[in-house]
Design an enzyme around this catalytic site. Structure first.
Site, PDB file in Angstrom:
ATOM      1  CG  HIS A 235      -0.382   0.242   2.520  1.00 41.70           C
ATOM      2  ND1 HIS A 235      -0.090  -0.772   3.402  1.00 41.70           N
ATOM      3  CD2 HIS A 235      -0.025   1.395   3.145  1.00 41.70           C
ATOM      4  CE1 HIS A 235       0.407  -0.247   4.521  1.00 41.70           C
ATOM      5  NE2 HIS A 235       0.461   1.060   4.387  1.00 41.70           N
ATOM      6  CG  ASP A 268       0.175  -4.215   2.961  1.00 43.46           C
ATOM      7  OD1 ASP A 268       0.348  -3.595   1.894  1.00 43.46           O
ATOM      8  OD2 ASP A 268       0.095  -3.653   4.073  1.00 43.46           O
ATOM      9  CB  SER A 350       3.210   1.754   5.914  1.00 47.12           C
ATOM     10  OG  SER A 350       2.003   1.864   6.598  1.00 47.12           O
TER      11      SER A 350
END
Length: 506
Positions: A235, A268, A350
């Site tokens: 992402h 992910d 992230s």
């Protein structure tokens, strides 16, 4: 589960303590003529009235006449010229005795307290008689308090002055000398961070929008090998995957263009490649996430809200936490059997590494739980519930992406209900588009599973929903044999399933 960096743009961008009182100057050593001595122990500070300040004499060469009244000692705060004048003389013993016989100065004032280690000062003149006996106790207490409060500061001041005046070496260590000799022990947070930071990068992703400002956001990644591969979250780079641009910045400020090697939306995980990778890259060592224990120390490194090279610490709060990075309804969600940590993780963390106390990567920071947001995508901050993809799973995915550019997923060949929770994962009555929910001749069919069966265990891990089942399946590889516990018509049974595979996200 909240995927904490959802492409948000990050803008480019003491009360003063009171000064301590100045310590009084310490008198220089007087004449070598010793003061009269008295038998018995040297008395300590004795309470007495606070003497009135008396201007310092202009000369100290002529001793006071015996007929003159005794003079009060000069206040410590009064200016003195004793340093520039000749040393004074101690009063004659007859003067001291006369003053004592006349009852002057009861209670007597406290004797001068020399700084620790200083030569004894000359004997002071006999104190003048107090104007009033009342209030003498209060004044004595005040004088004692002033002496006690000033002695500490006087010691340090005297030591500094002696070092300058006498030419001796000072006992004070300059602060500028401390860092050169200070070393962090191996295993400390500072030592681990110093070792890992050069291998952690900040990623800027911009979409390929042709009009106006391009969308994108900031994330984190880390060096996977010396060839220039960078591992991060899918992402983080999704907005730039189709026609966008990616740049990678190291802690030393050097930036490099990068391109996407492969993405695994379900895991992910994504892998980038620096287009002009510099020499001397240092990959972060990879740990073993299967051996992590609850309570182990953790260190997270990332760029929360664009603040690059931020280090936070915590512990492993839980293992095998089933997490869906969307709303858990299926589709394009990501699933993981996550490591839960209370290390502060925010949007921008992230894709960054979650390290153990030795500095080895044990997970990839991916999602957070935020108050009032459920597990939806959000930009809220950390509340101490962060989730990382176990590195054992991420490593397998990264290797597959580097090798083929496409992810490979293990499957059981059955469609399960993704909305129900608490009773297990129920095999749906039918699959997508009205097809059979159990693939013919697939792994589940070969194990004897049917539509309506409720899967409650997977390799001894409890299953309470469809997302939990998928999270557990994806911790394995295609070809692994696993034990499944299920319920059918109120009865519990077990079956062994050999996992199949699916290539790509579609």
């Amino acid at each position: 589960m909240s995927t904490e960096n959802e492409g948000t743009e990050v803008p480019a961008t003491p009360p003063t303590p009171s000064a301590p009182p100045t310590p009084p100057s310490t008198p220089a050593p007087e004449s070598t003529t010793s003061a009269p001595t008295h038998p018995g122990p040297t008395p300590g500070p004795t309470p007495g009235p606070t003497p009135e300040p008396t201007p310092a004499p202009t000369t100290a060469q002529t001793p006071p006449s015996p007929a003159s009244p005794p003079q009060a000692p000069a206040s410590a705060d009064a200016p003195t010229v004793a340093h520039a004048s000749a040393p004074g003389h101690a009063p004659a013993p007859e003067q001291v005795g006369a003053a004592a016989a006349s009852g002057a100065g009861w209670p007597p004032p406290p004797p001068a307290v020399p700084a620790w280690g200083a030569p004894p000062p000359p004997a002071a003149h006999a104190p003048a008689a107090p104007r009033r006996r009342t209030g003498g106790l209060v004044a004595a207490v005040l004088a004692a308090a002033l002496v006690a409060g000033g002695i500490g500061g006087g010691i340090g001041y005297w030591a500094a002055q002696r070092g300058d005046d006498d030419g001796g070496s000072s006992t004070t260590v300059s602060s500028s000398e401390a860092p050169a000799a200070f070393k962090r022990d191996p295993g400390t947070v500072a030592a681990v961070a110093a070792q890992a930071l050069p291998s952690v990068v900040t990623i800027q992703a911009k979409s390929g929008a042709s009009q106006g400002e391009s969308e994108g956001g900031t994330g984190t990644g880390f060096v996977y090998d010396q060839e220039g591969h960078i591992v991060t979250n899918n992402h983080v780079v999704a907005s730039a995957a189709d026609g966008g641009t990616l740049s990678v910045t190291f802690p030393d400020g050097k930036s490099y263009d990068a391109e996407v090697v492969g993405r695994a939306e379900g895991y992910d995980v994504a892998v980038l490649k620096l287009t002009n990778a510099p020499k001397g890259l240092k990959p972060l060592p990879l740990g073993n996430s299967d051996k992590v224990a609850v309570g182990d120390s953790t260190i997270a490194i990332g760029a929360p809200f664009g603040l690059s090279n931020t280090v936070t610490t915590g512990i492993i709060s839980a293992k095998n936490r089933p997490v869906a990075s969307g709303d858990g309804s299926g589709g394009s969600n990501s699933y993981m059997s996550a490591l839960q940590t209370d290390a502060s993780i925010n949007p921008g963390n992230s894709g960054g590494p979650l390290l153990d106390a030795s500095g080895a990567v044990i997970g990839i920071n991916s999602a957070i739980q935020s108050t009032g947001s459920g597990f939806g995508q959000t930009q809220a901050g950390s509340i101490g519930l962060g989730f990382a993809i176990p590195v054992n799973q991420a490593k397998n995915v990264a290797q597959q992406l580097i090798k083929t550019g496409k992810p490979v997923y293990p499957v059981i060949g059955a469609t399960v209900n993704m909305n129900e929770k608490g009773e297990g994962a129920t095999i749906a009555s039918q699959g997508s588009g009205g097809t059979s929910s159990v693939t013919a001749n697939g792994p589940a069919a070969k194990a004897g599973l049917k539509a309506g069966d409720v899967i409650t265990g997977f390799d001894d891990h409890p299953i309470d929903s469809g997302p939990t089942l998928i999270s557990e399946i994806w911790t394995h590889k295609p070809g692994d044999s696993v034990k499944i516990t299920y319920e059918r018509d109120g009865k519990t049974a077990t079956a062994t399933v050999t996992l199949g595979e699916r290539t790509g996200d579609n």
